[in-house]
Design a protein around this motif. Sequence first.
Motif, PDB file in Angstrom:
ATOM      1  N   PHE A  28       0.838  -1.198   0.000  1.00 58.39           N
ATOM      2  CA  PHE A  28       0.000   0.000   0.000  1.00 58.39           C
ATOM      3  C   PHE A  28       0.876   1.251   0.000  1.00 58.39           C
ATOM      4  CE2 PHE A  28      -3.565   2.638   0.527  1.00 58.39           C
ATOM      5  CZ  PHE A  28      -3.289   3.565   1.511  1.00 58.39           C
ATOM      6  N   SER A  29       1.868   1.268   0.873  1.00 58.25           N
ATOM      7  CA  SER A  29       2.774   2.420   0.904  1.00 58.25           C
ATOM      8  C   SER A  29       4.108   2.014   1.519  1.00 58.25           C
ATOM      9  CB  SER A  29       2.172   3.586   1.698  1.00 58.25           C
ATOM     10  OG  SER A  29       2.061   3.252   3.070  1.00 58.25           O
ATOM     11  N   ILE A  30       5.133   2.763   1.158  1.00 55.31           N
ATOM     12  CA  ILE A  30       6.488   2.513   1.634  1.00 55.31           C
ATOM     13  C   ILE A  30       6.980   3.748   2.371  1.00 55.31           C
ATOM     14  CG2 ILE A  30       8.869   2.035   0.951  1.00 55.31           C
ATOM     15  CD1 ILE A  30       7.761   0.635  -1.538  1.00 55.31           C
ATOM     16  N   ASN A  31       7.612   3.547   3.512  1.00 52.16           N
ATOM     17  CA  ASN A  31       8.177   4.674   4.242  1.00 52.16           C
ATOM     18  C   ASN A  31       9.525   5.033   3.625  1.00 52.16           C
ATOM     19  OD1 ASN A  31       8.661   6.711   6.040  1.00 52.16           O
ATOM     20  ND2 ASN A  31       9.255   5.344   7.703  1.00 52.16           N
ATOM     21  N   ALA A  32      10.602   4.732   4.286  1.00 48.73           N
ATOM     22  CA  ALA A  32      11.916   5.110   3.777  1.00 48.73           C
ATOM     23  C   ALA A  32      12.489   4.025   2.865  1.00 48.73           C
ATOM     24  CB  ALA A  32      12.880   5.368   4.927  1.00 48.73           C
ATOM     25  N   MET A  33      13.124   4.469   1.792  1.00 52.60           N
ATOM     26  CA  MET A  33      13.877   3.579   0.913  1.00 52.60           C
ATOM     27  C   MET A  33      15.320   4.046   0.929  1.00 52.60           C
ATOM     28  SD  MET A  33      11.238   3.175  -2.310  1.00 52.60           S
ATOM     29  CE  MET A  33      11.925   1.613  -2.881  1.00 52.60           C
ATOM     30  N   GLY A  34      16.229   3.107   0.965  1.00 52.31           N
ATOM     31  CA  GLY A  34      17.623   3.513   1.071  1.00 52.31           C
ATOM     32  C   GLY A  34      18.565   2.592   0.348  1.00 52.31           C
ATOM     33  N   TRP A  35      19.789   3.063   0.231  1.00 48.98           N
ATOM     34  CA  TRP A  35      20.866   2.277  -0.358  1.00 48.98           C
ATOM     35  C   TRP A  35      21.984   2.137   0.665  1.00 48.98           C
ATOM     36  CZ3 TRP A  35      20.503  -0.188  -4.937  1.00 48.98           C
ATOM     37  CH2 TRP A  35      19.495   0.230  -5.797  1.00 48.98           C
ATOM     38  N   TYR A  36      22.510   0.935   0.738  1.00 48.33           N
ATOM     39  CA  TYR A  36      23.667   0.618   1.549  1.00 48.33           C
ATOM     40  C   TYR A  36      24.710  -0.007   0.629  1.00 48.33           C
ATOM     41  CZ  TYR A  36      20.781   1.143   5.758  1.00 48.33           C
ATOM     42  OH  TYR A  36      19.979   1.638   6.762  1.00 48.33           O
ATOM     43  N   ARG A  37      25.941  -0.055   1.105  1.00 47.56           N
ATOM     44  CA  ARG A  37      26.973  -0.727   0.322  1.00 47.56           C
ATOM     45  C   ARG A  37      27.930  -1.472   1.232  1.00 47.56           C
ATOM     46  NH1 ARG A  37      30.284   4.563  -1.998  1.00 47.56           N
ATOM     47  NH2 ARG A  37      31.299   5.181  -0.033  1.00 47.56           N
ATOM     48  N   ALA A  39      31.828  -3.042   0.881  1.00 46.75           N
ATOM     49  CA  ALA A  39      33.064  -3.302   0.158  1.00 46.75           C
ATOM     50  C   ALA A  39      33.726  -4.553   0.740  1.00 46.75           C
ATOM     51  CB  ALA A  39      34.001  -2.104   0.277  1.00 46.75           C
ATOM     52  N   PRO A  40      34.588  -5.207  -0.023  1.00 42.51           N
ATOM     53  CA  PRO A  40      35.257  -6.413   0.473  1.00 42.51           C
ATOM     54  C   PRO A  40      35.996  -6.156   1.784  1.00 42.51           C
ATOM     55  CG  PRO A  40      35.624  -6.177  -1.870  1.00 42.51           C
ATOM     56  CD  PRO A  40      34.945  -4.925  -1.422  1.00 42.51           C
ATOM     57  N   GLY A  41      35.739  -6.998   2.773  1.00 41.49           N
ATOM     58  CA  GLY A  41      36.421  -6.880   4.051  1.00 41.49           C
ATOM     59  C   GLY A  41      35.900  -5.782   4.965  1.00 41.49           C
ATOM     60  N   LYS A  42      34.815  -5.137   4.541  1.00 37.92           N
ATOM     61  CA  LYS A  42      34.266  -4.038   5.339  1.00 37.92           C
ATOM     62  C   LYS A  42      32.820  -4.326   5.708  1.00 37.92           C
ATOM     63  CE  LYS A  42      37.245  -0.368   3.575  1.00 37.92           C
ATOM     64  NZ  LYS A  42      37.284   1.022   3.022  1.00 37.92           N
ATOM     65  N   GLN A  43      32.347  -3.589   6.704  1.00 35.95           N
ATOM     66  CA  GLN A  43      30.953  -3.723   7.108  1.00 35.95           C
ATOM     67  C   GLN A  43      30.039  -2.970   6.158  1.00 35.95           C
ATOM     68  OE1 GLN A  43      30.721  -2.422  11.220  1.00 35.95           O
ATOM     69  NE2 GLN A  43      31.041  -4.510  11.941  1.00 35.95           N
ATOM     70  N   ARG A  44      28.800  -3.408   6.100  1.00 38.83           N
ATOM     71  CA  ARG A  44      27.810  -2.714   5.297  1.00 38.83           C
ATOM     72  C   ARG A  44      27.580  -1.333   5.896  1.00 38.83           C
ATOM     73  NH1 ARG A  44      22.464  -5.963   3.551  1.00 38.83           N
ATOM     74  NH2 ARG A  44      24.157  -7.413   3.038  1.00 38.83           N
ATOM     75  N   GLU A  45      27.519  -0.327   5.035  1.00 39.68           N
ATOM     76  CA  GLU A  45      27.347   1.040   5.499  1.00 39.68           C
ATOM     77  C   GLU A  45      26.221   1.729   4.735  1.00 39.68           C
ATOM     78  OE1 GLU A  45      30.909   3.279   4.720  1.00 39.68           O
ATOM     79  OE2 GLU A  45      30.711   3.086   2.562  1.00 39.68           O
ATOM     80  N   PRO A  46      25.529   2.644   5.382  1.00 35.15           N
ATOM     81  CA  PRO A  46      24.475   3.395   4.690  1.00 35.15           C
ATOM     82  C   PRO A  46      25.076   4.383   3.705  1.00 35.15           C
ATOM     83  CG  PRO A  46      24.757   4.223   6.907  1.00 35.15           C
ATOM     84  CD  PRO A  46      25.632   3.025   6.804  1.00 35.15           C
ATOM     85  N   VAL A  47      24.386   4.546   2.592  1.00 30.97           N
ATOM     86  CA  VAL A  47      24.827   5.482   1.557  1.00 30.97           C
ATOM     87  C   VAL A  47      23.859   6.648   1.450  1.00 30.97           C
ATOM     88  CG1 VAL A  47      25.280   5.760  -0.916  1.00 30.97           C
ATOM     89  CG2 VAL A  47      25.979   3.654   0.257  1.00 30.97           C
ATOM     90  N   ALA A  48      22.589   6.338   1.266  1.00 30.19           N
ATOM     91  CA  ALA A  48      21.585   7.384   1.083  1.00 30.19           C
ATOM     92  C   ALA A  48      20.220   6.820   1.432  1.00 30.19           C
ATOM     93  CB  ALA A  48      21.591   7.902  -0.357  1.00 30.19           C
ATOM     94  N   THR A  49      19.362   7.715   1.928  1.00 33.70           N
ATOM     95  CA  THR A  49      17.997   7.357   2.297  1.00 33.70           C
ATOM     96  C   THR A  49      17.050   8.433   1.806  1.00 33.70           C
ATOM     97  OG1 THR A  49      18.777   6.227   4.283  1.00 33.70           O
ATOM     98  CG2 THR A  49      16.449   6.815   4.215  1.00 33.70           C
ATOM     99  N   ILE A  50      15.889   8.015   1.334  1.00 38.94           N
ATOM    100  CA  ILE A  50      14.845   8.957   0.966  1.00 38.94           C
ATOM    101  C   ILE A  50      13.553   8.540   1.652  1.00 38.94           C
ATOM    102  CG2 ILE A  50      14.341   7.739  -1.211  1.00 38.94           C
ATOM    103  CD1 ILE A  50      13.670  10.565  -2.385  1.00 38.94           C
ATOM    104  N   PHE A  51      12.920   9.496   2.307  1.00 41.36           N
ATOM    105  CA  PHE A  51      11.697   9.231   3.039  1.00 41.36           C
ATOM    106  C   PHE A  51      10.485   9.476   2.143  1.00 41.36           C
ATOM    107  CE2 PHE A  51      13.683   8.510   7.069  1.00 41.36           C
ATOM    108  CZ  PHE A  51      14.881   9.185   6.968  1.00 41.36           C
TER     109      PHE A  51
END
Length: 121
Positions: A28-37, A39-51
């Motif tokens: 029906f509806s979506i709140n926030a959508m975002g991108w994470y990334r 890299a090899p050997g690193k933790q997942r990190e947030p890149v951008a979010t849109i509400f």
Amino acid sequence: VQLQASGGGLVQPGGSLTLSCAASGSIFSINAMGWYRQAPGKQREPVATIFKDGNTNYSDSVKGRFTISRDNAKKTAYLQMNSLKPEDTAVYYCNVDSLITGWGQLEYDYWGQGTQVTVSS
């Protein structure tokens, strides 16, 4: 509900790519959508979010180079990436923090399958 990410690939430094994240299913509806990334050997990190109201957040490392947008009618988010650097190389994942299903249920934390972005000459 599923998230399908696409648009990754190999690009030279300074180049551009646009990622897409399409949500499907009874939504029906979506709140926030975002991108994470991640890299090899690193933790997942947030890149951008849109509400849902269009407000955005960016990590400092991509601010001014990346632009997140969304089309609510298509239930799709986009990440326009410009002036790409080798350090942007990672698997990019899209995320929905919460949504309301077609039958009125609030559900949390959906992830797409990831798309590889490689920045190299």
